[in-house]
Design a protein around this motif. Structure first.
Motif, PDB file in Angstrom:
ATOM      1  N   GLY A   4       0.841  -1.198   0.000  1.00 57.75           N
ATOM      2  CA  GLY A   4       0.000   0.000   0.000  1.00 57.75           C
ATOM      3  C   GLY A   4       0.873   1.244   0.000  1.00 57.75           C
ATOM      4  O   GLY A   4       2.089   1.166   0.173  1.00 57.75           O
ATOM      5  N   SER A  12      -6.001   8.142   5.597  1.00 62.09           N
ATOM      6  CA  SER A  12      -6.108   6.749   5.120  1.00 62.09           C
ATOM      7  C   SER A  12      -7.435   6.432   4.420  1.00 62.09           C
ATOM      8  O   SER A  12      -7.512   5.487   3.639  1.00 62.09           O
ATOM      9  N   GLU A  29      -5.174  -2.152  -4.276  1.00 61.18           N
ATOM     10  CA  GLU A  29      -3.857  -2.513  -3.723  1.00 61.18           C
ATOM     11  C   GLU A  29      -3.502  -1.644  -2.522  1.00 61.18           C
ATOM     12  O   GLU A  29      -2.365  -1.667  -2.043  1.00 61.18           O
ATOM     13  N   GLY A  30      -4.458  -0.860  -2.080  1.00 62.57           N
ATOM     14  CA  GLY A  30      -4.195  -0.004  -0.912  1.00 62.57           C
ATOM     15  C   GLY A  30      -3.322   1.200  -1.233  1.00 62.57           C
ATOM     16  O   GLY A  30      -2.739   1.820  -0.347  1.00 62.57           O
ATOM     17  N   ILE A  31      -3.245   1.522  -2.529  1.00 60.28           N
ATOM     18  CA  ILE A  31      -2.466   2.715  -2.916  1.00 60.28           C
ATOM     19  C   ILE A  31      -3.456   3.852  -3.161  1.00 60.28           C
ATOM     20  O   ILE A  31      -4.352   3.738  -4.004  1.00 60.28           O
TER      21      ILE A  31
END
Ligand code: NAD
Length: 260
Positions: free
Chosen positions: A138, A238, A180-182
């Motif tokens: 990430g 986040s 992908e948590g990016i």
């Protein structure tokens, strides 16, 4: 801010000197505990960037002229020999030939249009493509943009069109990389006195108009933009992606300014 980015590794692109927005974000990220690496456009800027990076405890500096094919990939190849992961990228660079940053947008030539789009918009997608394999746990990507992407501001012209493409890229990349948590966001700064800022025709008028009519009565300073950058690359944001976040004293909300 202390410790917010402890243990995080970030790539900073776009430092020309100590007044660059990229440097403001780098300084704030360093204060927040991040470990940093830097790119510079050419050898002439390299010396200065090496010194500035050293001031922030970094010895990783790499040439990267994004107009050159493969430059973004080669930066990430070099970076992967130093680090086994990358947590964030700050993309704070843009270019359009000065001739197009004055007068009418519609006079822009094909070459100037393509060069501006390549350097100011596509390079963000290209660095995202290259950086993705290093961000498997990430991460966060941030690019710098300006209100001229959304609304007409004098002489911004082809840069406004390029920033509009850049802001659209933020949204598309946010979807492509979200799984992908990016996270991918844009930071839209109010006028800051930098080399790139001064290249826009009538920059002084825009600077004064914005500070006069912004709800906060001023333009943001470098440290404020820097801290907004830290917010976007840190876990504080986040839950945020695909967003254009303004650090402009509230100017973008104003339709008709007050009669002062
Ligand atoms: P700056 O002149 O300090 O930085 C611009 C950077 O772009 C320089 O480091 C330059 O080397 C880099 N660059 C240009 N062409 C390049 C290329 N081919 N390859 C690699 N790097 C290249 O000015 P700045 O104002 O700090 O600009 C940073 C970003 O902030 C830009 O995207 C700019 O559009 C954006 N921005 C600036 C303002 C402002 O008022 N200054 C406001 C909003 C957004």
């Amino acid at each position: 801010m202390s410790g917010i980015l402890a243990g995080k590794k970030g790539l900073i692109m776009g430092v020309a000197n100590n007044r660059s927005i990229a440097f403001g974000i780098a300084r704030a990220a360093h204060e927040a505990g991040a470990e940093l690496a830097f790119t510079y456009q050419n050898e002439m800027m390299g010396k200065r960037v090496i010194t500035l990076a050293g001031d922030l405890g970094s010895s990783i500096t790499m040439p990267c002229d994004v107009a050159e094919e493969g430059a973004a990939r080669s930066v990430i190849d070099t970076l992967s020999s130093h680090w086994d992961k990358l947590d964030f990228v700050v993309h704070a660079l843009a270019f359009a030939d000065k001739s197009a940053l004055v007068g009418d947008y519609m006079d822009v030539s094909r070459d100037v249009f393509l060069e501006s789009m390549l350097i100011s918009a596509f390079s963000f997608t290209e660095i995202a493509q290259a950086a993705r394999p290093m961000m498997q746990g990430g991460g966060a990507m941030v690019t710098l943009t300006y209100l001229g992407a959304q609304r007409i501001t004098p002489n911004y012209n082809v840069m406004g069109v390029s920033k509009a493409a850049l802001e659209a890229s933020v949204r598309y990349l946010a979807v492509d990389l979200g799984g992908e948590g990016i996270r991918v966001n844009g930071l839209s700064a109010g006028p800051v006195k930098t080399l790139a800022g001064a290249a826009i025709g009538g920059a002084r008028h825009v600077f004064r108009h914005s500070e006069t009519h912004a709800p906060l009565g001023r333009n943001p300073d470098m440290d404020e933009v820097g801290r907004a950058g830290v917010y976007l690359v840190s876990d504080l944001s986040s839950g945020v992606t695909g967003e254009i976040h303004y650090s402009d004293g509230g100017y973008h909300h104003v339709g008709v300014p007050k009669d002062l």
